[in-house]
Design a protein around this motif. Structure first.
Motif, PDB file in Angstrom:
ATOM      1  N   THR A 357      30.264  16.144 -45.192  1.00 20.48           N
ATOM      2  CA  THR A 357      30.153  15.607 -43.835  1.00 20.48           C
ATOM      3  C   THR A 357      28.868  14.806 -43.727  1.00 20.48           C
ATOM      4  O   THR A 357      27.892  15.072 -44.442  1.00 20.48           O
ATOM      5  CB  THR A 357      30.129  16.728 -42.779  1.00 20.48           C
ATOM      6  OG1 THR A 357      28.952  17.533 -42.965  1.00 20.48           O
ATOM      7  CG2 THR A 357      31.362  17.604 -42.887  1.00 20.48           C
ATOM      8  N   ALA A 359      26.277  12.683 -40.709  1.00 18.19           N
ATOM      9  CA  ALA A 359      26.016  12.348 -39.312  1.00 18.19           C
ATOM     10  C   ALA A 359      24.726  11.549 -39.235  1.00 18.19           C
ATOM     11  O   ALA A 359      23.724  11.914 -39.866  1.00 18.19           O
ATOM     12  CB  ALA A 359      25.907  13.611 -38.461  1.00 18.19           C
ATOM     13  N   HIS A 361      21.662  10.763 -37.234  1.00 17.78           N
ATOM     14  CA  HIS A 361      20.843  11.233 -36.118  1.00 17.78           C
ATOM     15  C   HIS A 361      19.964  10.063 -35.675  1.00 17.78           C
ATOM     16  O   HIS A 361      19.217   9.496 -36.478  1.00 17.78           O
ATOM     17  CB  HIS A 361      19.992  12.425 -36.553  1.00 17.78           C
ATOM     18  CG  HIS A 361      20.807  13.648 -36.855  1.00 17.78           C
ATOM     19  ND1 HIS A 361      20.734  14.796 -36.098  1.00 17.78           N
ATOM     20  CD2 HIS A 361      21.735  13.901 -37.814  1.00 17.78           C
ATOM     21  CE1 HIS A 361      21.561  15.702 -36.582  1.00 17.78           C
ATOM     22  NE2 HIS A 361      22.180  15.181 -37.631  1.00 17.78           N
ATOM     23  N   GLU A 374      27.516   5.425 -28.828  1.00 16.64           N
ATOM     24  CA  GLU A 374      27.879   6.341 -29.910  1.00 16.64           C
ATOM     25  C   GLU A 374      29.071   5.805 -30.695  1.00 16.64           C
ATOM     26  O   GLU A 374      29.074   5.794 -31.928  1.00 16.64           O
ATOM     27  CB  GLU A 374      28.204   7.719 -29.317  1.00 16.64           C
ATOM     28  CG  GLU A 374      28.629   8.746 -30.346  1.00 16.64           C
ATOM     29  CD  GLU A 374      29.002  10.068 -29.697  1.00 16.64           C
ATOM     30  OE1 GLU A 374      29.782  10.829 -30.313  1.00 16.64           O
ATOM     31  OE2 GLU A 374      28.531  10.346 -28.569  1.00 16.64           O
ATOM     32  N   ALA A 378      29.177   4.434 -34.560  1.00 15.64           N
ATOM     33  CA  ALA A 378      30.128   5.060 -35.485  1.00 15.64           C
ATOM     34  C   ALA A 378      30.994   4.008 -36.164  1.00 15.64           C
ATOM     35  O   ALA A 378      31.286   4.107 -37.372  1.00 15.64           O
ATOM     36  CB  ALA A 378      30.994   6.069 -34.743  1.00 15.64           C
ATOM     37  N   GLY A 389      31.410   8.659 -40.076  1.00 20.13           N
ATOM     38  CA  GLY A 389      30.311   9.586 -39.855  1.00 20.13           C
ATOM     39  C   GLY A 389      30.092   9.806 -38.373  1.00 20.13           C
ATOM     40  O   GLY A 389      30.382   8.920 -37.547  1.00 20.13           O
ATOM     41  N   ASN A 390      29.603  10.968 -38.026  1.00 21.94           N
ATOM     42  CA  ASN A 390      29.294  11.261 -36.631  1.00 21.94           C
ATOM     43  C   ASN A 390      27.974  10.627 -36.226  1.00 21.94           C
ATOM     44  O   ASN A 390      27.139  10.275 -37.080  1.00 21.94           O
ATOM     45  CB  ASN A 390      29.229  12.780 -36.412  1.00 21.94           C
ATOM     46  CG  ASN A 390      30.567  13.446 -36.676  1.00 21.94           C
ATOM     47  OD1 ASN A 390      31.607  12.891 -36.375  1.00 21.94           O
ATOM     48  ND2 ASN A 390      30.523  14.644 -37.261  1.00 21.94           N
ATOM     49  N   ILE A 392      24.679  11.403 -33.674  1.00 24.47           N
ATOM     50  CA  ILE A 392      24.026  12.424 -32.838  1.00 24.47           C
ATOM     51  C   ILE A 392      22.727  11.830 -32.295  1.00 24.47           C
ATOM     52  O   ILE A 392      21.861  11.393 -33.065  1.00 24.47           O
ATOM     53  CB  ILE A 392      23.731  13.703 -33.650  1.00 24.47           C
ATOM     54  CG1 ILE A 392      25.054  14.302 -34.171  1.00 24.47           C
ATOM     55  CG2 ILE A 392      22.970  14.718 -32.804  1.00 24.47           C
ATOM     56  CD1 ILE A 392      24.860  15.474 -35.111  1.00 24.47           C
TER      57      ILE A 392
END
Length: 415
Positions: A357, A359, A361, A374, A378, A389-390, A392
């Motif tokens: 996974t 993400a 940040h 967001e 993404a 990918g996320n 955050i």
């Protein structure tokens, strides 16, 4: 006898920057004329277009990985050399493989300055435990000691019993080598019941000098200082008696940039070390070392006036593999560049139930963190990294100041 190696160490910063600017302008002109690589890469850059050192980002960065590829495709120097191989003093081949020529038969690596700061003076005897074959470290430190008027024992690596015998026979007063090998020699001397008492100072590099090891040496009356040097450009920075960071060498230009970019970071922020050296036969202009460090604000209490770095703080090459795809810092940098709302970002890679996974940040400008942004970020991650990918959002100032653009917390990284 002077406390400093030369006047350069105590000149004003403006005097230093003017000197560097003049040398850089001359180097650009020479490199465009004599170096096939720089004649292409600097074709759109005029020396008089570099009016001050803040113009350095106009020049392209040369990365070590790129240098290896260039040398493989156009041996031996990748087109960077300004004289033929036969005109060089020595030719070295380090792991990579990467070629490092010695352009002149003298201390072109400038390590003598660091040795002087340790306290080595004319008439001293230096025991050199860097290798003399294939890589330039042995010759680098040999020439440095000879420049100061010292005798050198070329000990090289290994053969600890013979090292002990040589040190005691010649009563060497200085050690040059990796931080841990001196301890091995001293312990061997104790086993042989021939303790070493003549060495009182040491200049070390090529590995970490941990506090416990430094204390061990200090307890034996051996004053140890570190220097930061590479086979490519020579001395970059060195410790003085002040023991507050490392003072940048007088004959290089050091920049700290965000990994994967050529963008300068603010003083105090960790980034990649970029070095320009003025070697007249094999110049490296904006050479990316792949190392992390940060500018230490203020001036050294020892009286030397050049800027300081915090020392070696890890590697900037944070390439990793996610779901079978390589992710490079440059890709993360492009994501940030495409979204002006982002102040700082860090890609976190982990695993969940055996699945990779990732993400991103992000610290973003006040009031701009929302679902639309967001989703936009993404989408950019998917395009630039070819993976999903996320995103955050983090509070401004909360991401670690460690120079990491990619942080891989999995047990196995590249696999």
């Amino acid at each position: 006898m002077s406390e400093y190696f030369d006047h350069k160490e105590i000149r004003s910063q403006s005097e230093r920057e003017n000197d560097h600017l003049n040398k850089l302008q001359d180097l650009i002109n020479s490199a465009k004329e004599l170096s096939p690589f720089y004649s292409k890469s600097l074709s759109l850059v005029e020396a008089d277009g570099i009016q001050n050192l803040s113009d350095l980002p106009k020049l392209p960065i040369v990365r070590k990985s790129e240098l290896i590829e260039l040398q493989n495709s156009e041996p031996p120097f990748g087109g960077l050399g300004m004289v033929p191989a036969g005109k060089m003093a020595r030719l070295f081949l380090s792991p990579g493989p990467i070629v490092e020529p010695q352009g002149e038969d003298e201390d072109i690596w400038r390590v003598a300055r660091a040795l002087y700061a340790v306290g080595l003076r004319e008439g001293g005897i230096a025991h050199n435990c860097f290798a003399y074959h294939f890589t330039p470290a042995g010759i680098m430190f040999d020439y440095a000691a000879r420049t100061l008027g010292c005798a050198v024992f070329p000990g090289g690596v290994g053969q600890t019993e013979d090292q002990v015998n040589a040190i005691n026979r010649f009563q060497s007063d200085a050690y040059m080598g990796t931080p841990d090998f001196l301890k091995i020699i001293l312990e061997k001397a104790e086993v042989l019941n021939t303790p070493i008492t003549s060495i009182t100072r040491a200049l070390v590099t090529g590995g970490p000098l941990f506090p416990d090891l430094r204390n061990y040496y200090e307890g034996r009356g051996i004053h140890v200082r570190q220097c930061y040097a590479t086979a490519d450009v020579g001395l970059i920075a060195y410790e003085s008696e002040a023991m507050e960071g490392m003072i940048i060498d007088e004959d290089v230009i050091v920049e700290i940039v965000r990994p994967g970019t050529g963008d300068l970071v603010p003083d105090g922020e960790v980034g990649e070390v970029i070095v320009t050296c003025f070697n007249p036969n094999y110049p490296l202009i904006r050479f990316a070392t792949g190392d992390l460090s940060a500018i230490l604000e203020g001036q050294s209490p020892c009286g030397r006036t050049n800027r300081r770095i915090k020392g070696w703080m890890g590697r900037a090459d944070q390439t990793t593999k996610v779901r079978g795809m390589f992710i490079h810092p440059e890709q993360v940098a492009r994501v940030v560049e495409l979204h002006e709302e982002i102040i700082k970002a860090r890609l976190e890679v982990s695993d969940s139930d055996g699945k990779d996974t990732m993400a991103l940040h992000c610290e973003v400008k006040s009031g701009l963190a929302n679902e639309d942004l967001e989703n936009q970020i993404a989408d950019t991650i998917r395009i630039e990294c070819r993976l999903r990918g996320n995103v955050i959002f983090e509070a401004v100032g909360t991401l670690p100041n460690d120079g990491k653009v990619i942080n891989d917390s999995r047990d196995s990284v590249l696999g």
